[in-house]
Design a protein around this motif. Structure first.
Motif, PDB file in Angstrom:
ATOM      1  N   PRO A 104       0.835  -1.212   0.000  1.00  0.00           N
ATOM      2  CA  PRO A 104       0.000   0.000   0.000  1.00  0.00           C
ATOM      3  C   PRO A 104       0.861   1.250   0.000  1.00  0.00           C
ATOM      4  N   SER A 105       0.473   2.235  -0.781  1.00  0.00           N
ATOM      5  CA  SER A 105       1.290   3.442  -0.921  1.00  0.00           C
ATOM      6  C   SER A 105       0.400   4.658  -1.091  1.00  0.00           C
ATOM      7  N   PHE A 106       0.879   5.788  -0.581  1.00  0.00           N
ATOM      8  CA  PHE A 106       0.161   7.039  -0.791  1.00  0.00           C
ATOM      9  C   PHE A 106       0.140   7.434  -2.271  1.00  0.00           C
ATOM     10  N   SER A 107       0.995   6.808  -3.084  1.00  0.00           N
ATOM     11  CA  SER A 107       0.997   7.117  -4.516  1.00  0.00           C
ATOM     12  C   SER A 107      -0.268   6.616  -5.200  1.00  0.00           C
ATOM     13  N   ARG A 108      -1.038   5.790  -4.515  1.00  0.00           N
ATOM     14  CA  ARG A 108      -2.314   5.300  -5.044  1.00  0.00           C
ATOM     15  C   ARG A 108      -3.464   5.708  -4.120  1.00  0.00           C
ATOM     16  N   SER A 109      -3.340   6.891  -3.529  1.00  0.00           N
ATOM     17  CA  SER A 109      -4.327   7.333  -2.547  1.00  0.00           C
ATOM     18  C   SER A 109      -5.133   8.531  -3.044  1.00  0.00           C
ATOM     19  N   THR A 110      -6.142   8.892  -2.276  1.00  0.00           N
ATOM     20  CA  THR A 110      -6.979  10.037  -2.608  1.00  0.00           C
ATOM     21  C   THR A 110      -7.181  10.921  -1.382  1.00  0.00           C
TER      22      THR A 110
END
Length: 245
Positions: free
Chosen positions: A69-75
């Motif tokens: 999980p990464s903030f690069s795939r977050s909203t």
């Protein structure tokens, strides 16, 4: 840092020459640079960075098939109207579950420890939520969801811990001002009565506008309509890239 993008009102982000140049028709981009308080809140900073950096000694092919999980795939899904927090760090499919009697985070086929973001620092040294642009996390929440203050809100001191701040420049200040113009969903319905005794006209208008939004969103494949709640941003704000400078 986080590179973020806000979609148009209709949900699109691709180049379009057929639209008038208005705020609703612009796709907004901004790099938000964050300074972290490593000495005051070391555990919070470490946990935050674990969603920025790729774990060491991990097979590259394994990361492609089964990413962490990464903030690069977050909203950034919402702007809480009560607290003024811009809510970020929402990673789709990251869940808290009970695994063999222990609380854990699950992401795809990965099972990760759900360690709490706790620092044993002196409470007198903790930073108050007294200004705009502070990075904060809710106490005892194992998920990496975080908030950025958009105004002073000291009432958060009892439930949240500040562990960083936005590093302001002119472009970032303007971006946060623009955020104030992004519509949010409200569960409050307008009164069905007005001074001219038109009855439930206001309610009818509200329902018509909501139906129009939901219809357009479904047509565009926007699944936000399935989970509407107070403060939800009605333009998608997503993270495109994260990293350390």
């Amino acid at each position: 840092y986080m590179d973020v993008r806000i979609a148009r009102t209709d949900g699109s982000t691709y180049i379009r020459d057929d639209l008038e140049d208005t705020f609703d028709n612009r796709v907004l981009f901004q790099r938000i640079i964050l300074g972290l308080y490593g000495k005051l809140s070391p555990n919070h900073v470490q946990k935050f960075l674990s969603f920025i950096e790729t774990p060491k000694n991990v097979d590259v092919e394994d990361l492609i098939d089964n990413p962490y999980p990464s903030f690069s795939r977050s909203t950034f899904p919402a702007l809480d109207q009560e607290t003024g927090l811009l809510m970020g760090g929402n990673i789709p499919s990251l869940r808290v579950k009970d695994v063999a009697g222990t609380t854990a985070l699950t992401y795809g086929s990965r099972v990760l420890p759900a360690n709490l973001w706790i620092d044993e620092s002196d409470s007198s040294k903790r930073i108050s939520h007294s200004t705009k642009g502070l990075l904060t996390h809710k106490n005892l929440d194992p998920l990496p969801n975080f908030g950025i203050t958009t105004r002073s809100q000291p009432s958060l001191d009892a439930t949240h811990t500040v562990f960083g701040q936005v590093l302001w420049d002119a472009d970032t200040l303007q971006f946060f001002r623009d955020l104030e113009d992004i519509p949010t969903y409200s569960v409050e319905r307008p009164s069905g009565f007005d001074d001219f005794n038109t009855g439930d006209v206001a309610t009818q208008v509200f329902n018509a506008q909501r139906a129009l939004f939901r219809g357009a969103a479904k047509t565009l494949g926007d699944d936000r309509v399935s989970k509407l709640y107070d403060g939800k941003l009605l333009r998608r704000m997503e993270v495109l890239q994260v990293g350390r400078l």
